[in-house]
Design a protein around this motif. Structure first.
Motif, mmCIF file in Angstrom:
data_model
loop_
_atom_site.group_PDB
_atom_site.id
_atom_site.type_symbol
_atom_site.label_atom_id
_atom_site.label_comp_id
_atom_site.label_asym_id
_atom_site.label_seq_id
_atom_site.Cartn_x
_atom_site.Cartn_y
_atom_site.Cartn_z
ATOM 1 N N GLU A 185 31.794 44.723 49.148
ATOM 2 C CA GLU A 185 31.950 45.403 47.861
ATOM 3 C C GLU A 185 30.765 45.088 46.954
ATOM 4 O OE1 GLU A 185 33.640 47.855 45.253
ATOM 5 O OE2 GLU A 185 34.677 47.299 47.089
ATOM 6 N N SER B 229 33.018 41.057 41.891
ATOM 7 C CA SER B 229 33.109 42.468 42.284
ATOM 8 C C SER B 229 34.552 42.948 42.337
ATOM 9 C CB SER B 229 32.433 42.694 43.641
ATOM 10 O OG SER B 229 31.050 42.452 43.535
ATOM 11 N N LYS C 3 35.733 45.829 39.742
ATOM 12 C CA LYS C 3 36.206 47.109 40.280
ATOM 13 C C LYS C 3 37.615 47.408 39.775
ATOM 14 C CE LYS C 3 37.006 49.621 44.539
ATOM 15 N NZ LYS C 3 37.074 49.568 45.988
ATOM 16 N N SER D 95 38.472 50.516 37.175
ATOM 17 C CA SER D 95 39.436 51.529 37.613
ATOM 18 C C SER D 95 40.635 51.609 36.659
ATOM 19 C CB SER D 95 39.911 51.200 39.027
ATOM 20 O OG SER D 95 40.886 52.101 39.447
#
Length: 171
Positions: free
Chosen positions: A110, A15, A19, A23
Motif C-alpha cells: 500500500e 498508509s 487510506k 476514504s
C-alpha cells in the motif's frame, strides 16, 4: 478533520491509517513516498517536490502520509488541523517492515511508489529505523504536544490503539 498529517517511523501503519481516514472522510490522500520518489526509486528534484507539496498544502482538504524533508514536514505540521503520530515500538515497526517485504514479494505494498524495488525500500526502511531515535523521541513528542491547544493531536502507541483508531474513524 480537513487537513490531516499522518507520520511516524517506517512500518508503523501510516498508509493503513491514511487510506482509511481519506476514504471515511472523503478527503484526497497524498502519500509522500509517491511524491518524493520517481517511478525508478530515485528521489525527485527538491524543487519539484516542494512545488507539489506546497500545492497540496494550499488546497482546502488533504490527508498526507509520511515524513519527507524536515522543512516540508514542519510546514505540514503548521498547516494541518489534525496531527496523527504513530509511535509503535521499534520491535513492532521492524516486524511490520519485514512483513511488508514478505507480502511485497507477491503484491505491491500500500502506498509503494510504482517501479520501486521492495528489497531496496526495505533496506532503506531498516536503515531509517536505526536512525529514528535521533528524531522520533521524547523531545519530539513534547514539541508535538504543544500543538494540542490549536489542533487535534493523536499519539498512537500500540497495534490495538492503531486498530481501534482506524475502526472509530471509519464508522
Amino acid at each position: 478533520m480537513k487537513k490531516v498529517a499522518v507520520f511516524g517511523k517506517p512500518g508503523s501503519g501510516k498508509s493503513t491509517v491514511s487510506k482509511a481516514l481519506a476514504s471515511a472522510l472523503g478527503l484526497p490522500l497524498h502519500q509522500l513516498d509517491s511524491i518524493v520518489y520517481k517511478p525508478n526509486g530515485e528521489f525527485v528534484a527538491r524543487k519539484e517536490f516542494d512545488a507539489i507539496h506546497n500545492d497540496i498544502l494550499r488546497s482546502d482538504t488533504w490527508v498526507i502520509d509520511g515524513l519527507g524533508p524536515i522543512t516540508s514536514f514542519n510546514e505540514r505540521l503548521a498547516a494541518a488541523d489534525t496531527l496523527i503520530y504513530i509511535d509503535l515500538s521499534y520491535s513492532v515497526s521492524y516486524w511490520f517492515v519485514t512483513k511488508r517485504l514478505l507480502k511485497g514479494l507477491l503484491v505491491k505494498p500500500e502506498g509503494w511508489p510504482d517501479g520501486s524495488s521492495i528489497l531496496k525500500g526495505t533496506l532503506n526502511s531498516y536503515k531509517t529505523l536505526k536512525l529514528c531515535p535521533k528524531f522520533w523521541n521524547d523531545d519530539f513528542l513534547s514539541k508535538l504536544m504543544e500543538h494540542k491547544s490549536s489542533k487535534e493531536v493523536y499519539v498512537i502507541k500500540t497495534v490495538s490503539e492503531l486498530n481501534d483508531f482506524v475502526l472509530t474513524q471509519t464508522k
